[in-house]
Design an enzyme around this catalytic site. Sequence first.
Site, PDB file in Angstrom:
ATOM      1  N   LYS A   1       0.769  -1.193  -0.140  1.00 26.08           N
ATOM      2  CA  LYS A   1      -0.077  -0.006   0.146  1.00 26.08           C
ATOM      3  C   LYS A   1       0.893   1.093  -0.065  1.00 26.08           C
ATOM      4  O   LYS A   1       1.323   1.491   1.009  1.00 26.08           O
ATOM      5  CB  LYS A   1      -0.936   0.185   1.324  1.00 26.08           C
ATOM      6  CG  LYS A   1      -1.608   1.316   1.491  1.00 26.08           C
ATOM      7  CD  LYS A   1      -2.629   1.699   0.393  1.00 26.08           C
ATOM      8  CE  LYS A   1      -3.274   3.088   0.817  1.00 26.08           C
ATOM      9  NZ  LYS A   1      -2.122   4.353   0.920  1.00 26.08           N
TER      10      LYS A   1
ATOM     11  N   GLU B   1      10.095   1.775  10.476  1.00 29.38           N
ATOM     12  CA  GLU B   1      10.940   2.543  10.054  1.00 29.38           C
ATOM     13  C   GLU B   1      10.477   4.124  10.225  1.00 29.38           C
ATOM     14  O   GLU B   1       9.582   4.510   9.408  1.00 29.38           O
ATOM     15  CB  GLU B   1      11.748   2.429   8.966  1.00 29.38           C
ATOM     16  CG  GLU B   1      13.175   3.113   8.808  1.00 29.38           C
ATOM     17  CD  GLU B   1      12.941   4.494   8.042  1.00 29.38           C
ATOM     18  OE1 GLU B   1      13.056   5.443   8.667  1.00 29.38           O
ATOM     19  OE2 GLU B   1      12.844   4.673   6.674  1.00 29.38           O
TER      20      GLU B   1
ATOM     21  N   GLY C   1      -4.681   1.570   4.458  1.00 27.64           N
ATOM     22  CA  GLY C   1      -3.578   0.687   4.893  1.00 27.64           C
ATOM     23  C   GLY C   1      -3.573   0.102   6.267  1.00 27.64           C
ATOM     24  O   GLY C   1      -3.105  -0.999   6.608  1.00 27.64           O
TER      25      GLY C   1
ATOM     26  N   GLU D   1      10.447  16.821  13.798  1.00 28.73           N
ATOM     27  CA  GLU D   1      10.739  16.428  12.138  1.00 28.73           C
ATOM     28  C   GLU D   1       9.789  17.440  11.393  1.00 28.73           C
ATOM     29  O   GLU D   1       8.695  17.566  11.225  1.00 28.73           O
ATOM     30  CB  GLU D   1      10.411  15.025  11.784  1.00 28.73           C
ATOM     31  CG  GLU D   1      10.914  14.815  10.618  1.00 28.73           C
ATOM     32  CD  GLU D   1      11.004  13.165  10.168  1.00 28.73           C
ATOM     33  OE1 GLU D   1      11.952  12.629   9.593  1.00 28.73           O
ATOM     34  OE2 GLU D   1       9.782  12.703  10.468  1.00 28.73           O
TER      35      GLU D   1
ATOM     36  N   CYS E   1      13.817  10.980   6.088  1.00 29.58           N
ATOM     37  CA  CYS E   1      13.778  11.018   7.469  1.00 29.58           C
ATOM     38  C   CYS E   1      15.570  10.880   7.901  1.00 29.58           C
ATOM     39  O   CYS E   1      15.531  11.309   9.222  1.00 29.58           O
ATOM     40  CB  CYS E   1      13.070   9.506   7.873  1.00 29.58           C
ATOM     41  SG  CYS E   1      13.929   8.284   6.755  1.00 29.58           S
TER      42      CYS E   1
END
Length: 489
Positions: free
Chosen positions: A184, A260, A222, A393, A294
Site C-alpha cells: 500500500k 522505520e 492501509g 521532524e 527521514c
Amino acid sequence: MSSLLPTAESRLLIGGKLVPGADGVFDTVNPATEEIIGQAANAGGADMDAAIAAARTAFDDTDWSRDHAFRARCLEQLRTALQAHVDELREITIAEAGAPTMLTRGPQLEGPVADLGYCASLAETYNWETDLGIAEPMGIKSRRVLRREAIGVVGAITPWNFPHQINFAKLGPALAAGNTLVLKPAPDTPWCAAAVGAVIAEHTDIPPGVVNIITSADHTIGARLTVDPRVDMVSFTGSTLTGKAVMAGAATTLKKAFLELGGKSAFIVLDDANLAAAVGVAAFSVCVHAGQGCAITTRLLVPRAAYDDAVQVAAATLSGIVPGDPADPRTICGPLISQRQRARVERYLEIAVAEGGRIVTGGGRPANRERGYYIEPTLIADVANTSTVAREEIFGPVLVVIPYDGDDDAIRIANDSPYGLSGSVWGSDPDRIRRVTEGVRTGTLSVNGGIWYSADAPFGGYKQSGIGREMGIAGFEEYLETKLIAYQA
C-alpha cells in the site's frame, strides 16, 4: 515492450491481474507545477480484502516459499525488466514525486532497482538450515536443526518521499525470504508503485497473488493490513505518530511489526574539523530533495566559539542553492510533495520565530517560482535544543544550528531527542571521533562524509525512530521465522 506511462489511469495489481479500483480514480499531481498529470486507481475496502486473500492463497497453496531458486530467478527478472523501463520510471518519478533527476540515477530509482540483485542472491545463498549438533536434554540424545522460514503474508505500507527505494527495500527482501506481499503506497505517489505492478504482471514469472499493489486516496485503508488476521507481518515506513498506530493495530493479532520512522539527526562538527567544509556539507545535504528524507541531518551542532562563523558559512551555502525544476539535471532542491506539506513547513518557520529563533536566510517561497510547492532553503539560528524546530521532524529544506560546549555536550545534545535514526561526525582526531560515535545513540552515522547507504548495510534507528532494520542480512531476516526441529539421535 509496452509503455508504463499511464494514458488515462493506472491499475491495481490483485491476484496477478491489473484491475481498476472499486472506488473509481483519484488525481495524481505534479508538485513542481501543481498540474494534474493523470489518475490512479482508487481502491476500496473490497479491493484490499481481495488483495489480502490473494496473498494468503499464494503463500498457503503454492511452493513459492520453498523454491529458493525460482524466487531468485523471478527477482532477477524483475530487476532486468525494470531496468529496461528505467527511462519511463524516471519520468514518472520526477513528475509525481518531484524527485530531482540527479537522484533518480541513485537512491530515487536506479540504485534500488539494482539492489534487487542482492536480494535475488540472498534467496539462493542464505543458510536456510543450521545444524546445532547433538545434545542430551533430559537424557534423550537429540540432533537439533535450526530452520529459517518465511513469515507468511506481509503488509507493506510506504511513504512518498523515496517511493522506489522504500518500496523495493520491503518488496525485495520479503519476496527473497519467501513471503507474499500486499503493498500500500502513499496516495501522493501511486504511479511509482502501479508501474512496478505492471512490470510484475507483464514481464515476470512471479505467480499470481505473490505481489499485490493497492493504490488509494484513502490514507487509512492501509490500516486494514495491521489488524487483519490473514496478514502475518506489517512493514511500515513513515511518521512516528502513524507508526504508533500501526504498532497498536498489529498488537490486536500479535503480528510482527517492522517500523522505520522519523528522525531529527545531528551533524556534529568537532573543533578540530575543517569548519567551512563540514558546515557546507551539512547545509548542502539538507537541501537534497527539499529536505524530504527521514535520515537527513537537520540539527547542526558546532563549537560555541565557532558559532558565528558556522552560521555565516551555512547561510552562504543555503542562499546559493536555488529551488528548481526537478527535471533539470542541475537541480538539487526541488518542490515539496504537496501544498499540505509546504503549509506544514511554513507553520514550523512561524513557530521558530515565535519561540525567539532567527531566520538567517530563506524562510519563504522562491520569488522565481509562481507555481509549484517550493520553499527556500532556510537556516534557523539562536534556538536551543529544546525548541520545537530542534525537536520535531519538519521534512523540508530547513537547518537548525545549535552551539555546544565540548565533546560531551555535543553528545548530550545529539542524544537529547526522541529520535535516533542517523547522524554525522566531522573531525580530525580518530580517538575523539570514535568516542563521539560510540556516545551518540543512533542507527547510522557518517564520519567525514562516509556513505552508509548500501544494499548490504542495515538501516534503522534507536528510540522512536523505529523497530528493526531494513536492508542487509538484518533486514532480510526481519521477514523470517525461526523453527527448531529436534530429531532423536
